[in-house]
Enzyme design. Structure first.
Site, PDB file in Angstrom:
ATOM      1  N   ASN A  52      -3.838  -5.215  -8.053  1.00  0.00           N
ATOM      2  CA  ASN A  52      -5.129  -4.761  -7.549  1.00  0.00           C
ATOM      3  C   ASN A  52      -5.182  -3.244  -7.351  1.00  0.00           C
ATOM      4  O   ASN A  52      -6.262  -2.662  -7.375  1.00  0.00           O
ATOM      5  CB  ASN A  52      -5.438  -5.458  -6.221  1.00  0.00           C
ATOM      6  CG  ASN A  52      -6.639  -4.869  -5.526  1.00  0.00           C
ATOM      7  OD1 ASN A  52      -7.776  -5.125  -5.903  1.00  0.00           O
ATOM      8  ND2 ASN A  52      -6.396  -4.040  -4.508  1.00  0.00           N
ATOM      9  N   LYS A  80      -9.145   0.764 -17.350  1.00  0.00           N
ATOM     10  CA  LYS A  80      -9.383  -0.672 -17.251  1.00  0.00           C
ATOM     11  C   LYS A  80      -9.372  -1.342 -18.627  1.00  0.00           C
ATOM     12  O   LYS A  80      -8.981  -2.510 -18.750  1.00  0.00           O
ATOM     13  CB  LYS A  80     -10.711  -0.938 -16.529  1.00  0.00           C
ATOM     14  CG  LYS A  80     -10.672  -0.589 -15.040  1.00  0.00           C
ATOM     15  CD  LYS A  80      -9.550  -1.307 -14.310  1.00  0.00           C
ATOM     16  CE  LYS A  80      -9.626  -1.096 -12.802  1.00  0.00           C
ATOM     17  NZ  LYS A  80      -8.488  -1.758 -12.097  1.00  0.00           N
ATOM     18  N   TYR A 121     -11.761   6.018 -15.716  1.00  0.00           N
ATOM     19  CA  TYR A 121     -11.693   4.661 -15.150  1.00  0.00           C
ATOM     20  C   TYR A 121     -11.932   3.615 -16.242  1.00  0.00           C
ATOM     21  O   TYR A 121     -11.212   2.617 -16.330  1.00  0.00           O
ATOM     22  CB  TYR A 121     -12.738   4.536 -14.046  1.00  0.00           C
ATOM     23  CG  TYR A 121     -12.843   3.167 -13.422  1.00  0.00           C
ATOM     24  CD1 TYR A 121     -11.880   2.710 -12.524  1.00  0.00           C
ATOM     25  CD2 TYR A 121     -13.924   2.337 -13.701  1.00  0.00           C
ATOM     26  CE1 TYR A 121     -11.985   1.460 -11.933  1.00  0.00           C
ATOM     27  CE2 TYR A 121     -14.039   1.092 -13.118  1.00  0.00           C
ATOM     28  CZ  TYR A 121     -13.069   0.656 -12.228  1.00  0.00           C
ATOM     29  OH  TYR A 121     -13.187  -0.588 -11.652  1.00  0.00           O
ATOM     30  N   ASP A 132       4.782   2.987  -3.906  1.00  0.00           N
ATOM     31  CA  ASP A 132       3.871   3.628  -4.844  1.00  0.00           C
ATOM     32  C   ASP A 132       4.043   2.932  -6.192  1.00  0.00           C
ATOM     33  O   ASP A 132       5.127   2.977  -6.780  1.00  0.00           O
ATOM     34  CB  ASP A 132       4.212   5.111  -4.948  1.00  0.00           C
ATOM     35  CG  ASP A 132       3.298   5.880  -5.887  1.00  0.00           C
ATOM     36  OD1 ASP A 132       2.519   5.245  -6.636  1.00  0.00           O
ATOM     37  OD2 ASP A 132       3.376   7.123  -5.893  1.00  0.00           O
ATOM     38  N   ASP A 172       0.869  -1.173   0.000  1.00  0.00           N
ATOM     39  CA  ASP A 172       0.000   0.000   0.000  1.00  0.00           C
ATOM     40  C   ASP A 172       0.909   1.227   0.000  1.00  0.00           C
ATOM     41  O   ASP A 172       2.135   1.097   0.033  1.00  0.00           O
ATOM     42  CB  ASP A 172      -0.920   0.000   1.229  1.00  0.00           C
ATOM     43  CG  ASP A 172      -2.161   0.860   1.037  1.00  0.00           C
ATOM     44  OD1 ASP A 172      -3.186   0.324   0.581  1.00  0.00           O
ATOM     45  OD2 ASP A 172      -2.098   2.059   1.338  1.00  0.00           O
TER      46      ASP A 172
END
Length: 257
Positions: A91, A163, A159, A64, A37
């Protein structure tokens, strides 16, 4: 024996939400997992919680994914610690609190979403694949979205574009690296309530819109994070040994093709 017993996995963006659920599913099936993270406090909390149930099988690393140097250092440290990288789950991403309406999307919003979702996935694959080539095998699962080949429900065009790019990355890497024993697949969820951010996006929709969205799903409900995590485990495991280059829809039949 679990389906990914003793495999070494790295899950980006896994200290909370969907990534955390994926990490849990991998751990349940025997893997060792690196939690990644950008917030050290969140990482420490997740690692502590998971190590209670899976002692010695969870480590954390702040990095990052949009920084090539930080990504490479994370992989180098993982391999130094556990000797391999068998499974990579990309993810990290999402709409990242950026606007939905076209006239409200600024360049910084576009760049943020494309950088984390797409460039971040590229950097991690670029770092993982050389290690996998040396081992003669490896499995990569890129988290896509129904938006990548259909449309988004709660997020903007930035977005959807990101994707779609992730799906293209998945196909090309599967073609390029299959001869080296590396499988690359994707998982495409639809709306899944994984934390406060997704809960807020969902609850900001009118009740009539929420009802209609669920009515468009043949199974008449939203997915759970665990259901997405189990799909990731399948693609990462030897049960999917002859599957590469696909994006698996886990959408309750919402998109039928």
């Amino acid at each position: 024996m679990g389906r990914v017993q003793d495999k070494v996995a790295l899950v980006t963006g896994s200290a909370q939400g969907m990534g955390y659920a994926i990490a849990q599913c991998l751990l349940k099936e025997g893997a060792k997992v690196l939690i990644n993270d950008v917030n050290q406090e969140t990482i420490d909390k997740a690692v502590a919680e998971l190590n209670k149930e899976y002692p010695g099988r969870v480590i954390g690393k702040k990095a990052d994914v949009t920084s090539k140097a930080e990504v490479q250092a994370m992989f180098d440290e993982l391999v130094k610690t556990w000797g391999a990288i068998d499974i990579l789950v990309n993810n990290a991403g999402g709409s990242l609190h950026t606007p939905y309406k076209l006239d409200e999307i600024e360049e910084k919003h576009w760049d943020l979403v494309l950088n984390v979702n797409l460039k971040g996935s590229f950097f991690t694959c670029q770092s993982a694949i050389p290690y996998m080539v040396k081992a003669g095998k490896g499995a990569i699962v890129n988290m896509g979205a129904l938006a990548g080949h259909y449309r988004a429900s709660l997020a903007g065009v930035q977005y959807t574009a990101a994707k779609a790019g992730v799906e293209g990355l998945t196909r090309q890497l599967a073609y390029d690296w299959g001869p080296q024993g590396i499988r690359v697949n994707g998982v495409a969820p639809t709306v899944t309530i994984t934390g406060d951010r997704m809960k807020g996006l969902w609850e900001n929709k009118d009740q009539a819109d929420r009802d209609q969205m669920v009515a468009n799903i043949p199974l008449r409900r939203l997915s759970t994070p665990d259901e997405i995590g189990k799909a990731v485990v399948f693609l990462a495991s030897d049960d999917a040994s002859y599957i590469t280059g696909i994006t698996l829809d886990v959408v309750g039949g919402r998109y039928l093709r």
